[in-house]
Scaffold this motif. Structure first.
Motif, PDB file in Angstrom:
ATOM      1  N   GLY A   1     -19.717  56.010  92.174  1.00 32.62           N
ATOM      2  CA  GLY A   1     -20.008  56.378  90.794  1.00 32.62           C
ATOM      3  C   GLY A   1     -20.872  57.631  90.743  1.00 32.62           C
ATOM      4  O   GLY A   1     -21.777  57.798  91.573  1.00 32.62           O
ATOM      5  N   PHE A   2     -20.614  58.494  89.787  1.00 27.53           N
ATOM      6  CA  PHE A   2     -21.380  59.727  89.636  1.00 27.53           C
ATOM      7  C   PHE A   2     -22.140  59.710  88.312  1.00 27.53           C
ATOM      8  O   PHE A   2     -21.646  59.222  87.298  1.00 27.53           O
ATOM      9  N   SER A   3     -23.345  60.266  88.358  1.00 25.70           N
ATOM     10  CA  SER A   3     -24.235  60.225  87.207  1.00 25.70           C
ATOM     11  C   SER A   3     -23.744  61.095  86.052  1.00 25.70           C
ATOM     12  O   SER A   3     -23.323  62.237  86.255  1.00 25.70           O
ATOM     13  N   VAL A   4     -23.825  60.544  84.864  1.00 26.98           N
ATOM     14  CA  VAL A   4     -23.546  61.315  83.655  1.00 26.98           C
ATOM     15  C   VAL A   4     -24.737  62.224  83.330  1.00 26.98           C
ATOM     16  O   VAL A   4     -24.574  63.316  82.784  1.00 26.98           O
ATOM     17  N   ARG A   5     -25.934  61.781  83.709  1.00 27.40           N
ATOM     18  CA  ARG A   5     -27.156  62.514  83.353  1.00 27.40           C
ATOM     19  C   ARG A   5     -27.514  63.620  84.340  1.00 27.40           C
ATOM     20  O   ARG A   5     -28.161  64.595  83.962  1.00 27.40           O
ATOM     21  N   HIS A   6     -27.127  63.466  85.596  1.00 32.33           N
ATOM     22  CA  HIS A   6     -27.518  64.463  86.590  1.00 32.33           C
ATOM     23  C   HIS A   6     -26.725  65.757  86.379  1.00 32.33           C
ATOM     24  O   HIS A   6     -25.523  65.738  86.119  1.00 32.33           O
TER      25      HIS A   6
ATOM     26  N   GLU B   1     -21.383  44.453  89.504  1.00 33.50           N
ATOM     27  CA  GLU B   1     -20.307  44.319  88.528  1.00 33.50           C
ATOM     28  C   GLU B   1     -19.288  43.313  89.077  1.00 33.50           C
ATOM     29  O   GLU B   1     -19.003  43.326  90.271  1.00 33.50           O
ATOM     30  N   TYR B   2     -18.750  42.490  88.191  1.00 33.71           N
ATOM     31  CA  TYR B   2     -17.762  41.490  88.599  1.00 33.71           C
ATOM     32  C   TYR B   2     -16.538  41.579  87.702  1.00 33.71           C
ATOM     33  O   TYR B   2     -16.578  42.189  86.627  1.00 33.71           O
ATOM     34  N   ALA B   3     -15.452  40.949  88.151  1.00 31.09           N
ATOM     35  CA  ALA B   3     -14.226  40.939  87.359  1.00 31.09           C
ATOM     36  C   ALA B   3     -14.500  40.331  85.983  1.00 31.09           C
ATOM     37  O   ALA B   3     -15.297  39.390  85.868  1.00 31.09           O
ATOM     38  N   PRO B   4     -13.857  40.848  84.942  1.00 35.19           N
ATOM     39  CA  PRO B   4     -14.128  40.368  83.572  1.00 35.19           C
ATOM     40  C   PRO B   4     -13.983  38.857  83.407  1.00 35.19           C
ATOM     41  O   PRO B   4     -14.767  38.243  82.664  1.00 35.19           O
TER      42      PRO B   4
ATOM     43  N   ARG C   1     -19.541  58.435  85.734  1.00 35.69           N
ATOM     44  CA  ARG C   1     -18.277  59.122  85.976  1.00 35.69           C
ATOM     45  C   ARG C   1     -17.619  58.480  87.196  1.00 35.69           C
ATOM     46  O   ARG C   1     -18.239  58.392  88.251  1.00 35.69           O
ATOM     47  N   LEU C   2     -16.370  58.051  87.047  1.00 39.05           N
ATOM     48  CA  LEU C   2     -15.667  57.404  88.146  1.00 39.05           C
ATOM     49  C   LEU C   2     -14.439  58.220  88.533  1.00 39.05           C
ATOM     50  O   LEU C   2     -13.699  58.691  87.666  1.00 39.05           O
ATOM     51  N   PRO C   3     -14.182  58.394  89.837  1.00 41.66           N
ATOM     52  CA  PRO C   3     -12.964  59.074  90.283  1.00 41.66           C
ATOM     53  C   PRO C   3     -11.724  58.318  89.819  1.00 41.66           C
ATOM     54  O   PRO C   3     -11.771  57.110  89.540  1.00 41.66           O
ATOM     55  N   ARG C   4     -10.610  59.027  89.766  1.00 39.22           N
ATOM     56  CA  ARG C   4      -9.361  58.393  89.347  1.00 39.22           C
ATOM     57  C   ARG C   4      -8.913  57.315  90.337  1.00 39.22           C
ATOM     58  O   ARG C   4      -8.338  56.309  89.942  1.00 39.22           O
ATOM     59  N   THR C   5      -9.175  57.545  91.621  1.00 36.49           N
ATOM     60  CA  THR C   5      -8.741  56.609  92.660  1.00 36.49           C
ATOM     61  C   THR C   5      -9.953  55.907  93.256  1.00 36.49           C
ATOM     62  O   THR C   5     -10.902  56.553  93.677  1.00 36.49           O
TER      63      THR C   5
ATOM     64  N   GLY D   1     -18.557  48.906  90.529  1.00 42.08           N
ATOM     65  CA  GLY D   1     -17.318  48.292  90.067  1.00 42.08           C
ATOM     66  C   GLY D   1     -16.927  48.792  88.696  1.00 42.08           C
ATOM     67  O   GLY D   1     -17.773  48.922  87.805  1.00 42.08           O
ATOM     68  N   ALA D   2     -15.654  49.071  88.531  1.00 40.07           N
ATOM     69  CA  ALA D   2     -15.172  49.646  87.272  1.00 40.07           C
ATOM     70  C   ALA D   2     -14.893  48.547  86.250  1.00 40.07           C
ATOM     71  O   ALA D   2     -13.749  48.218  85.957  1.00 40.07           O
TER      72      ALA D   2
END
Length: 266
Positions: free
Chosen positions: A219-224, A145-148, A103-107, A93-94
């Motif tokens: 979600g894509f890894s920042v570290r990989h 992850e939940y809504a703020p 890293r999250l895609p735009r869509t 969840g963003a």
């Protein structure tokens, strides 16, 4: 026509060069290892099926990138993606807590609504966290992850929080009276009725509060090392699928499947 030995050698050499070029090209495209939650039906299921999993597989296929999906509990899915031991995780969840850690895609793949569900006449029956009794217990899935607005409400109270392995587990605990309320992520495919049937927890429940929307992504890894490459490959394939209607066709297929299935997979 007689072929000289020289031309035979040249022909064999060309065939060998073409074969070596193809092998080099294939070796240059890494296999992308992605974790997928094992208890988020109908988006991502323990058997590897699911609407989100299907979309992700096809998006990478459109970009010519081979993928391996591993079904695991969500906490592990997220932890391995953040640590860089896998390239990605379906689906995160963003929210602000995730921040720039992935890293999250735009869509997004889909959009959920964070809702609080309780039994009828339960002590938690509204969005006003100040009215929740301190003796109450709210269930949530570990690492979700939940809504703020939900996170803010929870921070403003002194209720106990029960960290759970999955939403179906939480619903069974709610119906049994072991918790007073449960936060769920619901959408047009994963409705409250669907999750109740999946959990085998048929009892009168109410949506005590709707805390608003949250986008769900792969979600894509920042570290990989392949994180950025995988994100670009996914976005390319996903954009093509959105443009030609393939995503909607997959979702329509799952809607029809859910209508015909009296009992969701457990």
């Amino acid at each position: 026509m007689r072929v000289s030995p020289l031309w035979k050698y040249i022909g064999c050499g060309l065939v060998l060069l073409i074969a070596m070029s193809a092998a080099t090209h294939a070796a240059g495209t890494p296999v992308i290892d992605i974790d997928a939650e094992d208890a988020a039906a109908p988006w991502s299921q323990a058997d590897g099926a699911g609407a989100a999993n299907e979309i992700v597989r096809e998006a990478f296929a459109r970009s010519g990138v081979p993928v391996r999906l591993h079904t695991v509990p969500y906490a592990r899915c997220k932890a391995e993606m953040l640590a860089g031991s896998v390239v990605g995780c379906i689906a995160v969840g963003a929210n602000e807590a995730l921040g720039t850690r992935a890293r999250l895609p735009r869509t997004p793949l889909y959009r959920v609504r964070t809702v609080l569900v309780s039994r009828e006449h339960a002590p938690i029956g509204s969005c006003d966290a100040h009215t929740w009794p301190a003796s109450a217990t709210v269930g949530r899935v570990n690492a979700y992850e939940y809504a703020p607005r939900f996170e803010q409400a929870l921070a403003a109270t002194h209720v106990a929080v029960s960290e759970l392995g999955s939403e179906p587990q939480g619903l069974r605990m709610l119906v049994a009276g072991r918790i007073d309320a449960l936060v769920l992520q619901l959408d047009s495919l994963k409705t409250l009725d669907y999750v109740q049937r999946q959990a085998g927890a048929q009892a009168p429940l109410q949506v005590a509060c709707d805390f608003g929307p949250l986008d769900s992504h792969i979600g894509f890894s920042v570290r990989h090392r392949d994180g950025a490459f995988a994100l670009a490959a996914f976005e390319q394939g996903y954009a093509a699928m959105l443009a030609d209607g393939s995503v909607e066709r997959i979702l329509d297929t799952w809607r029809e499947r859910l209508l015909k299935s009296p009992s969701p997979p457990r």
